[in-house]
Write a protein that holds these residues in place. Sequence first.
Motif, PDB file in Angstrom:
ATOM      1  N   GLU A 185       0.838  -1.196   0.000  1.00 65.28           N
ATOM      2  CA  GLU A 185       0.000   0.000   0.000  1.00 65.28           C
ATOM      3  C   GLU A 185       0.871   1.243   0.000  1.00 65.28           C
ATOM      4  O   GLU A 185       1.843   1.336   0.758  1.00 65.28           O
ATOM      5  N   GLY A 186       0.506   2.190  -0.858  1.00 63.27           N
ATOM      6  CA  GLY A 186       1.245   3.450  -0.881  1.00 63.27           C
ATOM      7  C   GLY A 186       2.443   3.390  -1.791  1.00 63.27           C
ATOM      8  O   GLY A 186       2.331   3.086  -2.983  1.00 63.27           O
ATOM      9  N   GLU A 187       3.626   3.641  -1.249  1.00 62.69           N
ATOM     10  CA  GLU A 187       4.855   3.731  -2.035  1.00 62.69           C
ATOM     11  C   GLU A 187       5.422   2.329  -2.314  1.00 62.69           C
ATOM     12  O   GLU A 187       6.391   1.889  -1.705  1.00 62.69           O
ATOM     13  N   ILE A 188       4.812   1.649  -3.269  1.00 63.23           N
ATOM     14  CA  ILE A 188       5.186   0.263  -3.566  1.00 63.23           C
ATOM     15  C   ILE A 188       6.639   0.162  -4.013  1.00 63.23           C
ATOM     16  O   ILE A 188       7.362  -0.760  -3.614  1.00 63.23           O
ATOM     17  N   GLU A 189       7.089   1.073  -4.853  1.00 67.54           N
ATOM     18  CA  GLU A 189       8.467   1.015  -5.338  1.00 67.54           C
ATOM     19  C   GLU A 189       9.457   1.086  -4.187  1.00 67.54           C
ATOM     20  O   GLU A 189      10.445   0.343  -4.154  1.00 67.54           O
ATOM     21  N   ARG A 190       9.201   1.948  -3.228  1.00 66.91           N
ATOM     22  CA  ARG A 190      10.101   2.065  -2.073  1.00 66.91           C
ATOM     23  C   ARG A 190      10.017   0.821  -1.199  1.00 66.91           C
ATOM     24  O   ARG A 190      11.034   0.293  -0.755  1.00 66.91           O
ATOM     25  N   ALA A 195      15.126  -5.394   1.830  1.00 65.31           N
ATOM     26  CA  ALA A 195      15.650  -6.757   1.740  1.00 65.31           C
ATOM     27  C   ALA A 195      14.639  -7.778   2.242  1.00 65.31           C
ATOM     28  O   ALA A 195      14.588  -8.911   1.747  1.00 65.31           O
ATOM     29  N   ALA A 196      13.807  -7.411   3.201  1.00 68.45           N
ATOM     30  CA  ALA A 196      12.816  -8.333   3.742  1.00 68.45           C
ATOM     31  C   ALA A 196      11.576  -8.445   2.857  1.00 68.45           C
ATOM     32  O   ALA A 196      10.687  -9.253   3.133  1.00 68.45           O
ATOM     33  N   VAL A 197      11.526  -7.637   1.799  1.00 63.62           N
ATOM     34  CA  VAL A 197      10.378  -7.671   0.901  1.00 63.62           C
ATOM     35  C   VAL A 197      10.803  -8.302  -0.431  1.00 63.62           C
ATOM     36  O   VAL A 197      10.667  -9.514  -0.617  1.00 63.62           O
ATOM     37  N   ALA A 203       9.260  -8.962 -10.034  1.00 69.81           N
ATOM     38  CA  ALA A 203       8.438 -10.113 -10.424  1.00 69.81           C
ATOM     39  C   ALA A 203       8.541 -11.161  -9.322  1.00 69.81           C
ATOM     40  O   ALA A 203       9.641 -11.511  -8.901  1.00 69.81           O
ATOM     41  N   PHE A 204       7.411 -11.662  -8.847  1.00 73.43           N
ATOM     42  CA  PHE A 204       7.458 -12.631  -7.756  1.00 73.43           C
ATOM     43  C   PHE A 204       6.289 -13.606  -7.861  1.00 73.43           C
ATOM     44  O   PHE A 204       5.276 -13.312  -8.501  1.00 73.43           O
ATOM     45  N   ALA A 205       6.464 -14.773  -7.245  1.00 73.12           N
ATOM     46  CA  ALA A 205       5.443 -15.812  -7.345  1.00 73.12           C
ATOM     47  C   ALA A 205       5.472 -16.707  -6.115  1.00 73.12           C
ATOM     48  O   ALA A 205       6.507 -16.876  -5.462  1.00 73.12           O
ATOM     49  N   THR A 206       4.314 -17.292  -5.841  1.00 75.29           N
ATOM     50  CA  THR A 206       4.177 -18.323  -4.812  1.00 75.29           C
ATOM     51  C   THR A 206       3.571 -19.561  -5.441  1.00 75.29           C
ATOM     52  O   THR A 206       2.582 -19.464  -6.182  1.00 75.29           O
ATOM     53  N   LEU A 207       4.180 -20.715  -5.176  1.00 80.26           N
ATOM     54  CA  LEU A 207       3.618 -22.001  -5.571  1.00 80.26           C
ATOM     55  C   LEU A 207       3.256 -22.761  -4.310  1.00 80.26           C
ATOM     56  O   LEU A 207       4.022 -22.774  -3.336  1.00 80.26           O
ATOM     57  N   PHE A 208       2.094 -23.411  -4.342  1.00 76.63           N
ATOM     58  CA  PHE A 208       1.614 -24.160  -3.189  1.00 76.63           C
ATOM     59  C   PHE A 208       1.095 -25.501  -3.662  1.00 76.63           C
ATOM     60  O   PHE A 208       0.346 -25.578  -4.638  1.00 76.63           O
ATOM     61  N   VAL A 248       6.786 -22.780  -2.452  1.00 78.23           N
ATOM     62  CA  VAL A 248       7.930 -22.202  -3.155  1.00 78.23           C
ATOM     63  C   VAL A 248       7.721 -20.701  -3.267  1.00 78.23           C
ATOM     64  O   VAL A 248       6.634 -20.246  -3.639  1.00 78.23           O
ATOM     65  N   ARG A 249       8.756 -19.923  -2.928  1.00 84.22           N
ATOM     66  CA  ARG A 249       8.732 -18.467  -3.099  1.00 84.22           C
ATOM     67  C   ARG A 249       9.817 -18.096  -4.105  1.00 84.22           C
ATOM     68  O   ARG A 249      10.967 -18.525  -3.971  1.00 84.22           O
ATOM     69  N   LEU A 250       9.435 -17.301  -5.091  1.00 84.21           N
ATOM     70  CA  LEU A 250      10.383 -16.904  -6.134  1.00 84.21           C
ATOM     71  C   LEU A 250      10.289 -15.410  -6.379  1.00 84.21           C
ATOM     72  O   LEU A 250       9.207 -14.823  -6.307  1.00 84.21           O
TER      73      LEU A 250
END
Length: 281
Positions: A185-190, A195-197, A203-208, A248-250
Amino acid sequence: MREQPADQYAPQRARGAGRLVTKAFGGRTRLAEFFQEGCAKIRLPETFSPEMEAILINTSGGLTGGDVIEWSVAAAASTRLSITTQANEKIYKAAADTASVSTHITVGEGASVHWLPQETILFDQASLTRRLDVDLSENSEFLAVEAVLLGRKAMGEAVTFGFFRDRWRVRRDGQLIHAEEMKFEGEIERLSQAAAVLSGQVAFATLFYTGPLAEALFPRLRQCLDGEAGGASPWTGGASHWNGKLIVRLAAPDGFALRKILTPAISVLRNGTPVPKVWNI
């Protein structure tokens, strides 16, 4: 001149709902119920296997603030169903309100559902709330992937501001086995620089995966990820296995790099079956 009501000039919004129910007949997965309304369409291409494949289509061409789509899928006992989308879902700038996409999946005894939509692309100042609710039986199988692109890097796009909330709830025999909450929410680019984000990845994905093959698939999945990570691989990620679940987190610098690892990982979790053909069109 008579004054017109303010809501007369409200922008038109996209509305859609689709429902698909399967049944087992003659050793194949057949259609039991089918419903589509508004901009939500479902197509069932011919397959040469007992499995059914469904392609979800949003005929509005994308979503913006106030648009609503609802999907409902029920796989009867001993049926097999793969669900994908015709193309990437595009979430455009919202002048007001939030787009909403909700999906409810029920998987019967001994049935299998693979939820494999193509990537969702968020544009700058987009606003989206997405929800996935899954009800599993004791011996059913479920695979899901959700991938998100923060703009298209090849087009020079970036998401500076916006809103994105993703909520997952997976239950087996009524008991919660997996829950996820994601919110930008808000300043997504920032935020994505942290590092924790995403450490600057866009580009990101979750496989379950949960089902009877979880333990057998895990070493093959790790081997796939380790093999694709050789050399100067641009993506980062990892896999974990516990309580009959694989996750899986990518994350990657762009959609192309993400697909390069996402596609083989999905194939492993489908026990060697490739991604739906529409992914390659």
